[in-house]
Design an enzyme around this catalytic site. Structure first.
Site, short mmCIF file in Angstrom:
data_model
loop_
_atom_site.label_atom_id
_atom_site.label_comp_id
_atom_site.label_asym_id
_atom_site.label_seq_id
_atom_site.Cartn_x
_atom_site.Cartn_y
_atom_site.Cartn_z
CE1 TYR A 180 -21.94 50.59 38.86
CE2 TYR A 180 -23.26 49.59 40.59
CZ TYR A 180 -23.18 50.31 39.41
OH TYR A 180 -24.33 50.76 38.79
CB CYS A 181 -16.65 53.64 40.99
SG CYS A 181 -15.09 53.10 41.73
CB THR A 182 -14.87 53.99 36.22
OG1 THR A 182 -15.98 54.87 36.07
CG2 THR A 182 -14.31 53.64 34.84
CB ILE A 209 -17.44 49.02 35.67
CG1 ILE A 209 -18.40 49.55 36.72
CG2 ILE A 209 -18.22 48.50 34.46
CD1 ILE A 209 -19.10 50.85 36.33
#
Length: 301
Positions: A180-182, A209
């Site tokens: 996952y990332c921003t 996210i």
């Protein structure tokens, strides 16, 4: 519109082959200035990656115009309400890559990336015993907030990931790896790296996210702390339940805190987490040396 917030922030990206990236960047810069938007947009031959802020009318027009361009058909905008601009200026820059990776093999996320999981699916996977959760961001982003049980990558920039994966993830190749990332863009490439490095069961949180925190059913559960964002807001809340906790620690005293600030010293500007008491006591400086340096500069003027 009634009760409409005065401004909005748009976060978006799309991997798509641009026929003339330089010409597009120049045209898009002029268009954004004319529309009155502020923000940071990166353009490369492989697509576009941006965060912009503007009034409701400006952002609505921007999304309408982008979607009308066949190149950006299906582009997804993550929308946050705001009381003002999240940027001071408008930047549109031409780059070799949308996210700097410099991997030795070409990666095209439109044909080669991990399986996508919706927020609900990701939440369900997080609770399984047969998964490894890898944060696809930099270490300072993890410090402010992260998914419960995630691996903290000891990297200061995205281009360090391939080597870090080789040194630290080898024992997990037989497991499901969730990334996952921003906003999702880094995982488009990170999952490709993992697959190239021999991982076979690789997943990514679709929309990142930010999308996870907006899902009405999940409500950001199992994300602890806040999400770092690359504009003047610095962070945004994700977990909208009574399970929300603070995981960041004050740079000065070590107490729980979730506010990132830039060091007041213009020659430093180190971003650091600070609690309210230390923010007042230290005047926004990251160290006594920076405060003293600023005083010396002021007295010399």
């Amino acid at each position: 519109m009634i009760n409409q917030p005065p401004y909005r922030v748009l976060l978006y990206y799309k991997y798509v082959k641009l026929p003339d990236a330089e010409a597009f960047a120049n045209e898009h810069r002029a268009y954004c200035h004319a529309l009155g938007l502020k923000g940071r947009i990166l353009v490369a031959e492989e697509g576009i990656n941006g965060t912009v802020s503007g009034t409701y009318e400006q952002t609505e027009q921007y999304m309408l115009d982008m979607r009308a361009n066949p190149l950006f058909d299906g582009i997804v905008f993550k929308i946050d309400e705001a009381e003002g601009h999240a940027f001071k200026k408008m930047f549109v820059r031409l780059k070799p890559e949308l996210v700097t990776l410099r991997y030795e093999k070409p990666l095209d996320p439109t044909v080669y990336s991990g399986k996508r999981l919706s927020p609900k699916e990701f939440h369900e996977y997080l609770q399984r015993d047969d998964v490894i959760v890898l944060d696809g961001r930099n270490d300072y982003e993890w410090d402010l907030g992260h998914f419960r049980g995630a691996i903290r990558p000891s990297v200061e920039s995205f281009k360090e990931f391939p080597e870090w994966v080789r040194k630290n993830m080898g024992e997990h190749k037989d497991k499901k790896v969730l990334t996952y990332c921003t906003g999702g863009i880094r995982c488009e490439k990170l999952t490709g790296v993992l697959m190239n490095e021999g991982f076979e069961d690789v997943y990514q949180l679709e929309g990142g996210i930010v999308t996870y925190g907006k899902d009405e059913e999940v409500k950001g559960r199992l994300f602890d702390g806040k999400c770092y964002v690359f504009d003047e807001r610095i962070s945004v809340p994700i977990n909208h339940t009574d399970e929300d906790i603070v995981v960041g620690r004050c740079h000065h005293c070590g107490e729980p805190a979730d506010t990132y600030v830039n060091c007041t010293d213009d020659t430093c500007h180190l971003q650091h987490i600070v609690c309210p008491d230390c923010l007042e006591e230290k005047h926004g400086y990251c160290s006594a040396e920076c405060e003293e340096h600023d005083r010396e500069l002021a007295s010399a003027r």
